[in-house]
Design an enzyme around this catalytic site. Structure first.
Site, PDB file in Angstrom:
ATOM      1  N   ASN A   8      36.566  48.601  41.134  1.00  0.00           N
ATOM      2  CA  ASN A   8      36.873  48.581  39.848  1.00  0.00           C
ATOM      3  C   ASN A   8      35.744  48.089  39.036  1.00  0.00           C
ATOM      4  O   ASN A   8      35.428  46.902  38.987  1.00  0.00           O
ATOM      5  CB  ASN A   8      38.194  47.684  39.625  1.00  0.00           C
ATOM      6  CG  ASN A   8      38.621  47.478  37.952  1.00  0.00           C
ATOM      7  OD1 ASN A   8      38.052  48.296  37.520  1.00  0.00           O
ATOM      8  ND2 ASN A   8      39.368  46.572  37.961  1.00  0.00           N
ATOM      9  N   TRP A   9      35.164  49.067  38.533  1.00  0.00           N
ATOM     10  CA  TRP A   9      33.761  48.794  37.597  1.00  0.00           C
ATOM     11  C   TRP A   9      34.211  47.938  36.333  1.00  0.00           C
ATOM     12  O   TRP A   9      33.203  47.261  35.556  1.00  0.00           O
ATOM     13  CB  TRP A   9      33.137  50.057  37.225  1.00  0.00           C
ATOM     14  CG  TRP A   9      32.338  50.494  38.506  1.00  0.00           C
ATOM     15  CD1 TRP A   9      32.535  50.371  39.712  1.00  0.00           C
ATOM     16  CD2 TRP A   9      31.356  51.476  38.478  1.00  0.00           C
ATOM     17  NE1 TRP A   9      31.737  50.874  40.640  1.00  0.00           N
ATOM     18  CE2 TRP A   9      31.060  51.870  39.836  1.00  0.00           C
ATOM     19  CE3 TRP A   9      30.761  52.223  37.223  1.00  0.00           C
ATOM     20  CZ2 TRP A   9      30.029  52.919  40.053  1.00  0.00           C
ATOM     21  CZ3 TRP A   9      29.758  53.348  37.738  1.00  0.00           C
ATOM     22  CH2 TRP A   9      29.641  53.592  38.856  1.00  0.00           C
ATOM     23  N   LYS A  10      35.346  48.000  35.778  1.00  0.00           N
ATOM     24  CA  LYS A  10      35.652  47.425  34.478  1.00  0.00           C
ATOM     25  C   LYS A  10      34.766  48.140  33.472  1.00  0.00           C
ATOM     26  O   LYS A  10      34.654  49.163  33.520  1.00  0.00           O
ATOM     27  CB  LYS A  10      35.594  46.194  34.655  1.00  0.00           C
ATOM     28  CG  LYS A  10      36.325  45.259  35.717  1.00  0.00           C
ATOM     29  CD  LYS A  10      36.731  43.950  35.582  1.00  0.00           C
ATOM     30  CE  LYS A  10      37.335  43.366  36.867  1.00  0.00           C
ATOM     31  NZ  LYS A  10      37.681  41.889  36.708  1.00  0.00           N
ATOM     32  N   HIS A  91      46.635  46.293  35.623  1.00  0.00           N
ATOM     33  CA  HIS A  91      45.644  45.376  36.191  1.00  0.00           C
ATOM     34  C   HIS A  91      45.909  44.018  35.344  1.00  0.00           C
ATOM     35  O   HIS A  91      46.551  44.155  33.982  1.00  0.00           O
ATOM     36  CB  HIS A  91      44.376  45.940  35.634  1.00  0.00           C
ATOM     37  CG  HIS A  91      43.379  45.003  36.433  1.00  0.00           C
ATOM     38  ND1 HIS A  91      42.948  43.934  35.635  1.00  0.00           N
ATOM     39  CD2 HIS A  91      42.422  45.055  37.640  1.00  0.00           C
ATOM     40  CE1 HIS A  91      41.732  43.186  36.398  1.00  0.00           C
ATOM     41  NE2 HIS A  91      41.748  43.767  37.583  1.00  0.00           N
ATOM     42  N   GLU A  93      44.149  42.279  33.612  1.00  0.00           N
ATOM     43  CA  GLU A  93      43.569  42.295  32.315  1.00  0.00           C
ATOM     44  C   GLU A  93      44.167  43.220  31.097  1.00  0.00           C
ATOM     45  O   GLU A  93      44.159  42.861  29.904  1.00  0.00           O
ATOM     46  CB  GLU A  93      42.179  42.563  32.551  1.00  0.00           C
ATOM     47  CG  GLU A  93      41.267  41.602  33.214  1.00  0.00           C
ATOM     48  CD  GLU A  93      40.007  41.989  34.190  1.00  0.00           C
ATOM     49  OE1 GLU A  93      39.595  43.194  33.869  1.00  0.00           O
ATOM     50  OE2 GLU A  93      39.507  41.213  34.776  1.00  0.00           O
ATOM     51  N   GLY A 167      37.573  37.241  39.033  1.00  0.00           N
ATOM     52  CA  GLY A 167      36.724  37.194  38.072  1.00  0.00           C
ATOM     53  C   GLY A 167      35.781  35.953  37.977  1.00  0.00           C
ATOM     54  O   GLY A 167      35.948  35.006  38.864  1.00  0.00           O
ATOM     55  N   SER A 209      37.814  38.074  43.772  1.00  0.00           N
ATOM     56  CA  SER A 209      36.681  37.563  44.363  1.00  0.00           C
ATOM     57  C   SER A 209      36.111  38.005  45.806  1.00  0.00           C
ATOM     58  O   SER A 209      35.565  37.030  46.225  1.00  0.00           O
ATOM     59  CB  SER A 209      36.627  36.066  44.094  1.00  0.00           C
ATOM     60  OG  SER A 209      36.943  35.795  42.686  1.00  0.00           O
ATOM     61  N   GLY A 230      36.249  44.056  42.224  1.00  0.00           N
ATOM     62  CA  GLY A 230      35.724  43.801  40.879  1.00  0.00           C
ATOM     63  C   GLY A 230      34.080  43.713  40.957  1.00  0.00           C
ATOM     64  O   GLY A 230      33.404  44.661  41.088  1.00  0.00           O
TER      65      GLY A 230
HETATM   66  C1  PEP Z   1      39.411  42.904  39.571  1.00  0.00           C
HETATM   67  O1  PEP Z   1      39.092  43.078  38.727  1.00  0.00           O
HETATM   68  O2  PEP Z   1      40.517  43.377  40.005  1.00  0.00           O
HETATM   69  C2  PEP Z   1      38.862  41.843  40.664  1.00  0.00           C
HETATM   70  C3  PEP Z   1      39.481  41.529  41.704  1.00  0.00           C
HETATM   71  O3  PEP Z   1      37.695  41.259  40.429  1.00  0.00           O
HETATM   72  P1  PEP Z   1      36.817  40.532  40.871  1.00  0.00           P
HETATM   73  O4  PEP Z   1      36.464  41.105  42.514  1.00  0.00           O
HETATM   74  O5  PEP Z   1      35.418  40.574  40.072  1.00  0.00           O
HETATM   75  O6  PEP Z   1      37.350  39.041  40.963  1.00  0.00           O
END
Ligand code: PEP
Length: 249
Positions: A8-10, A91, A93, A167, A209, A230
């Protein structure tokens, strides 16, 4: 069960040239992997992977509406016509922006109708001593699957993402034993809804993470079929470690 790793590049990266570099790196990794790799870039870069299978192309969001006067929205049929095979729905977010589980369920059903597999995100905001998170997880799952039946649940991926583990500002990844406990709980709820045999075939992935190191530990003891990644998905070397962790016996 075949593993799945979802990138997931966001809203990253800022420049097209950087997106191309990450895609080239990810393609090399996907070519060698036996797992399903899904890249969900932001919409402006979706064309870079149109019709790709290694990695599969995914989207980060979509509308449940079919077509019409919905400024700024993108439909499942439009995504499908660009070769999108997976879409992230719900998601955390987006839930934080007001997306409810009812909306998530409508999106999941619209995706399935357009032959796109929904990656349905659920996860508690926090954990406290009263253990209220189990109810939160259960109802998010049940409500986000309204309208999904025994046949098309097989097309869905459930992404368990505790919000407190996602995040830069989070406390870091959940420990593997707790991931395993949550995965069992989710499977139990799926079994109540669709029967144990069908529940057993639904892929549950963990997100929050995940990096090269934590992916190994969680894959060994977390009882999940892959990851939603992410930040680490923007660094091909780190992402490769995660993909390799999923192919280890
Ligand atoms: C995500 O955006 O779903 C995510 C798991 O982000 P990260 O890996 O950066 O915590």
């Amino acid at each position: 069960m075949k593993k799945i790793i979802i990138a997931n590049w966001k809203m990253n990266p800022t420049k097209l040239a950087d997106a191309k570099k990450i895609i080239e790196g990810t393609k090399k990794i996907a070519k060698k992997s036996l797992s399903d790799i899904v890249v969900c870039p932001p919409f402006p870069y979706i064309n870079l992977l149109s019709g790709s299978k290694r990695p599969f192309l995914g989207a980060q969001n979509m509308s449940f509406e079919k077509e019409g006067a919905f400024t700024g929205e993108v439909s499942a049929a439009q995504l499908y016509s660009l070769g999108v095979q997976y879409v992230i729905v719900g998601h955390s977010e987006r839930r934080a922006m007001g997306e409810t589980s009812e909306v998530v369920a409508k999106k999941a059903c619209a995706a399935i109708q357009s032959r796109i597999s929904p990656i349905i995100c659920i996860g508690e905001k926090e954990r406290n001593q009263n253990a209220e998170h189990w109810q939160e997880i259960k109802w998010q799952l049940v409500d986000s699957l309204q309208g999904v039946n025994k046949t098309n649940i097989k097309k869905c991926v459930i992404a368990y993402e505790p919000v407190w583990a996602i995040g830069k500002k989070s406390v870091g990844p959940m420990n593997p034993a707790d991931v395993a406990e949550s995965a069992i709980f989710i499977k139990k709820v799926l079994a109540e809804m669709f029967g144990p045999q069908i529940a057993e075939g639904v892929r549950i992935v963990y997100g929050g993470s995940v990096d090269g190191k934590s992916s190994k530990d969680i894959m060994r003891a977390g009882g999940v079929s892959g990851f939603l990644v992410g930040r680490a998905s923007l660094k091909p070397k780190e992402f490769e470690e995660i993909v390799l962790a999923c192919s280890a016996k």
